[in-house]
Design a protein around this motif. Structure first.
Motif, mmCIF file in Angstrom:
data_model
loop_
_atom_site.group_PDB
_atom_site.id
_atom_site.type_symbol
_atom_site.label_atom_id
_atom_site.label_comp_id
_atom_site.label_asym_id
_atom_site.label_seq_id
_atom_site.Cartn_x
_atom_site.Cartn_y
_atom_site.Cartn_z
ATOM 1 N N ALA B 118 -3.249 1.374 1.251
ATOM 2 C CA ALA B 118 -3.385 1.085 -0.425
ATOM 3 C C ALA B 118 -1.813 1.160 -0.834
ATOM 4 O O ALA B 118 -1.589 2.075 -1.011
ATOM 5 N N THR B 119 -1.309 -0.027 -1.149
ATOM 6 C CA THR B 119 0.112 0.091 -1.043
ATOM 7 C C THR B 119 0.714 0.245 -2.516
ATOM 8 O O THR B 119 1.954 0.091 -2.633
ATOM 9 N N SER B 120 -0.161 0.221 -3.639
ATOM 10 C CA SER B 120 0.533 0.502 -4.903
ATOM 11 C C SER B 120 0.282 1.792 -5.474
ATOM 12 O O SER B 120 -0.750 2.487 -5.133
ATOM 13 N N TYR B 121 1.158 2.144 -6.289
ATOM 14 C CA TYR B 121 1.146 3.452 -7.173
ATOM 15 C C TYR B 121 -0.268 3.919 -7.596
ATOM 16 O O TYR B 121 -0.736 4.843 -7.337
ATOM 17 N N VAL B 140 -4.399 5.626 3.763
ATOM 18 C CA VAL B 140 -2.992 6.223 3.416
ATOM 19 C C VAL B 140 -2.525 5.177 2.096
ATOM 20 O O VAL B 140 -2.821 4.093 2.103
ATOM 21 N N GLN B 141 -1.826 5.794 1.143
ATOM 22 C CA GLN B 141 -1.472 5.300 0.238
ATOM 23 C C GLN B 141 0.109 5.287 -0.189
ATOM 24 O O GLN B 141 0.470 6.492 0.216
ATOM 25 N N GLN B 142 0.440 4.240 -0.511
ATOM 26 C CA GLN B 142 2.030 4.189 -0.485
ATOM 27 C C GLN B 142 2.663 4.812 -2.046
ATOM 28 O O GLN B 142 2.570 4.025 -2.778
ATOM 29 N N GLY B 143 3.382 5.790 -2.026
ATOM 30 C CA GLY B 143 4.121 6.173 -3.111
ATOM 31 C C GLY B 143 3.714 7.173 -3.996
ATOM 32 O O GLY B 143 4.440 7.529 -5.007
ATOM 33 N N ASN B 144 2.325 7.375 -4.433
ATOM 34 C CA ASN B 144 1.931 8.201 -5.295
ATOM 35 C C ASN B 144 1.697 9.546 -4.519
ATOM 36 O O ASN B 144 2.210 9.753 -3.378
ATOM 37 N N THR B 145 1.295 10.502 -5.215
ATOM 38 C CA THR B 145 1.100 11.772 -4.569
ATOM 39 C C THR B 145 -0.156 12.610 -4.895
ATOM 40 O O THR B 145 -0.831 12.260 -5.978
ATOM 41 N N TYR B 157 2.399 8.210 1.701
ATOM 42 C CA TYR B 157 3.680 8.408 2.451
ATOM 43 C C TYR B 157 4.667 7.335 1.655
ATOM 44 O O TYR B 157 4.125 6.762 0.764
ATOM 45 N N PHE B 158 5.887 7.631 1.661
ATOM 46 C CA PHE B 158 6.968 7.137 0.852
ATOM 47 C C PHE B 158 8.167 7.414 1.443
ATOM 48 O O PHE B 158 8.339 8.245 2.430
ATOM 49 N N GLY B 159 8.992 6.725 1.024
ATOM 50 C CA GLY B 159 10.598 6.837 1.268
ATOM 51 C C GLY B 159 11.614 7.577 0.311
ATOM 52 O O GLY B 159 11.043 7.357 -0.969
ATOM 53 N N THR B 160 12.398 8.517 0.534
ATOM 54 C CA THR B 160 13.453 9.136 -0.523
ATOM 55 C C THR B 160 14.287 7.980 -0.783
ATOM 56 O O THR B 160 15.388 8.239 -0.579
#
Lengths: 305, 393
Positions: B118-121, B140-145, B157-160
């Motif tokens: 799920a790629t959006s915040y 897995v979700q991209q960018g949120n916490t 998961y995300f990148g710094t």
């Protein structure tokens, strides 16, 4: 402070012009008794066609022609359904809008990453150096200057010419027109299609002169705002222009304040700031709407009940 | 003003049409999460989530060709086809950040996907809902916490990405003549605030006079609003523009047309500004997606680093981003400064190591302290030198 006012006024023209084109076009359509909410769709296909033709032909004026044609074709679809098939104008307009949105998403993907030789701002020699007036009115792209001529021209056609009489006649008393042997249906078709063409040019202004980019749903409701402006301006081109510029000014206000780090407590909420343009339009609609509805052409009263 | 009945009819039509359009872009045929869940739960309770899945599902909030965030994620998903030729890759674009997202994910699960990205915040709530209903599916979700307990079959998961943004800030700080940088952003989410702060900190590290002026557009992609924002910033004497929007062409072209400089984000837009392009940050999701899928197919998802709030940067070498190429005007000495700072990050230095002063003059990161990923993901302030208010919402 004076710089802020200049910037917001210049922004009013820059941001209002695409709405102005759509709204002047819709004035023709509504004067002839046809509400076209598909104007948003015409604006979108115009924005894409303008951008795509400019990309392929290398000339933004070719893009303007492409935009006008595509906007007109989409409006013709609306005209056929509501005039020849007698479908509900509001519902059909929305369907046409979604048709435009879908078509442009489909065919526009290839152009998102394309660059084009778009219109650039051209300062009118002499006039552009007049204090205040210069930066506000005479430092824009050619399509904006063209819109300055469009407004009085539209007013003259609608209210001073024989064509205008026919258009308004078709909107008020279709049967009378027919009795006298005028092709009322043809006049209505012509008005709706002209409206679509102008909305298309508005779209081209947005994509090739103002934002210089094509993106899915790039008009973001500006065509709808145009349609709303027409209602409160009672199809009078000068008032329509004023309404479009009011919306443009409201849009320009937010970034102008932010860039100056001006904080207005009541507008501290991002969404409050972003909603100013819509609130402005709503307030004007409510204030003027009651009176205007009574002045609507007979043909339109039937649409709205 | 108008007759009530007709007006209601018109309103109904509007709502109906809007609903229609919302549904049309997604995979239909899904049932509601609860009904679909009942059968699966009992059967697959013991299996490792996502093990031996034959398909992988991806949902994107925008179109796959936005020249930005969604395009980068989509390209990452397509890169999986090379690594895993037998896997079916199911994608859905324009998935809104609502329960609709859960519905689309359910549809993918019915098609055999046991791994979902799920790629959006804003897809997190829906992702949690789906993960809870399907213990055999890894989500897995991209960018949120995830701030509460992390279940055995979910993670983020995300990148710094603020690291390359900091590096771009160094370039901007060196290249500006007016000492005014402009940042066009959409919404004050922590990711964006971290980027803006990193940009200013990077610029400030080489130029103590510099400030970053911010303007928000309240929209992830409204090109005309971006044009307004760029114009207002240029009017204030800004000579380097950058942005955090989903589509970036307008701002890049506005800077180029005004003869000023620009820093990109999400994707390489150097072709739009051959003169003014300085560099920027781009996503490169392929390797991380492949590793997540590999881990999950092997049945090792639960307990892995992806079964948490995973953040990767230059330090681990697993960064899902790269620096854009430098523009033609960036001198070698500036590029060297950037390389040096990058080596620092690779050696485990952080952008957010104190002392860092906030916009209001108070200390936000004390000396000797380094913000951890959770603290960065909760960032709600601007640092000193950033001009503008964080809007409340």
């Amino acid at each position: 402070m004076s710089l802020l006012i200049t910037e917001v006024c210049a922004g009013a023209i820059a941001g209002g012009t695409c709405i102005l084109y759509a709204a002047v076009g819709e004035s023709f359509s509504e004067s002839a008794g046809v509400v076209n909410l598909g104007v948003e769709g015409s604006m979108l296909v115009g924005a894409l066609a303008g951008y795509a033709v400019t990309a392929e032909a290398g000339n933004p004026w070719a893009g303007v022609i492409g935009a006008a044609v595509c906007g007109a074709v989409l409006a013709a679809v609306h005209a056929w359904f509501v005039l020849s098939r007698r479908s509900n104008q509001l519902a059909t307009g929305l369907v046409v809008m979604f048709l435009g949105l879908g078509l442009t998403s489909l065919f526009g993907a290839a152009y998102v990453a394309r660059t084009v030789e778009s219109f650039s701002a051209w300062d009118v020699p002499g006039l552009s150096s007049i204090p205040f007036v210069g930066p506000v009115l005479f430092r824009h792209d050619p399509l904006t200057y063209l819109s300055y001529a469009l407004v009085p021209a539209a007013w003259w056609v609608l209210y001073r010419s024989r064509w205008g009489l026919l258009i308004r006649g078709a909107g008020e008393r279709r049967h009378v027109l027919e009795t006298y042997g005028h092709p009322a249906l043809g006049v209505q078709y012509g008005s709706v299609i002209l409206g679509g063409a102008l909305a298309g040019i508005g779209g081209a202004q947005l994509s090739t002169a103002y934002a210089n980019a094509w993106f899915e749903n790039t008009s973001q409701g500006r065509g709808f705002i145009g349609a709303a402006v027409v209602i409160f301006a009672a199809r009078q081109p000068f008032k329509v222009a004023a309404g479009a510029y009011l919306f443009g000014a409201a849009l320009a206000l937010s970034p102008a304040l932010q860039a100056r780090n001006v904080s207005i407590p009541i507008l501290d909420n991002q969404f409050a700031l972003a909603s100013i343009p819509y609130v402005a339009i709503l307030v004007v609609l409510v204030v003027l709407g009651r009176k205007r509805a009574a002045e609507a052409p007979e043909g339109l009263k039937a649409v709205f009940g | 003003m108008f007759g009530t009945t007709k007006r209601r009819l018109a309103a109904l039509t509007l709502v109906g049409a809007a609903l229609l359009s919302a549904c049309s872009s997604n995979d239909g045929g899904a049932t509601s999460p609860t009904t679909a869940a009942a059968g699966d739960t009992a059967a697959a309770a013991d299996a490792a989530p996502g093990k031996d899945s034959t398909a992988v599902g991806f949902i994107f909030v925008g179109p796959k060709d936005d020249f930005g965030y969604n395009q980068a994620a989509y390209e990452g998903s397509q890169a999986l086809k090379e690594t895993f030729p037998d896997l079916e890759i199911i994608t859905a674009e324009n998935v809104p950040e609502t329960d609709e997202a859960a519905r689309v994910m359910e549809g993918m699960i019915q098609k055999g996907a046991k791994i979902i990205f799920a790629t959006s915040y804003g897809h997190l709530d829906a992702a949690k809902q789906v993960a809870a209903a399907h213990p055999d599916v890894a989500v897995v979700q991209q960018g949120n916490t995830i701030t509460d307990a992390v279940g055995p079959n979910i993670g983020t998961y995300f990148g710094t990405v603020y690291e390359p943004v900091y590096l771009a800030g160094i370039v901007a700080g060196k290249m500006t003549k007016t000492n005014k940088l402009g940042y066009v952003y959409a919404f004050p989410i922590p990711q964006t605030l971290a980027n803006i702060n990193a940009f200013q900190l990077g610029a400030h590290s080489v130029n103590p006079e510099v400030e970053t002026i911010t303007v928000n557009t309240s929209n992830w992609c409204d090109p005309a609003k971006q044009a307004d924002a760029a114009k207002s910033l240029l009017n204030q004497g800004v000579d380097v523009l950058t942005q955090h929007q989903d589509c970036q062409a307008t701002v890049v072209k506005a800077a180029e047309a005004a003869g000023q400089l620009v820093v990109g984000y999400h994707a390489d837009a150097s072709s739009l500004a051959p003169k003014g392009w300085l560099g920027g940050s781009e996503w490169n999701w392929g390797p991380m997606y492949a590793d997540i899928v590999k881990t999950t197919l092997a049945g090792d998802f639960t307990g892995s680093k992806y079964n948490a709030n995973y953040r990767a940067g230059f330090a681990s070498g697993e960064n899902p981003f790269v620096q854009s190429a430098f523009g033609p005007t960036v001198p070698q000495e500036v590029q060297d400064l950037v390389t040096k700072a990058k080596e620092g990050f690779q050696a485990d230095k952080s952008v957010f190591t104190g002392p860092i002063t906030g916009q209001d003059g108070t200390v936000v990161v004390p000396a000797g302290t380094t913000l951890d990923a959770a603290a960065v993901d909760g960032m709600n302030y601007f640092v000193e030198g950033v001009v503008g208010n964080i809007p409340k919402s």
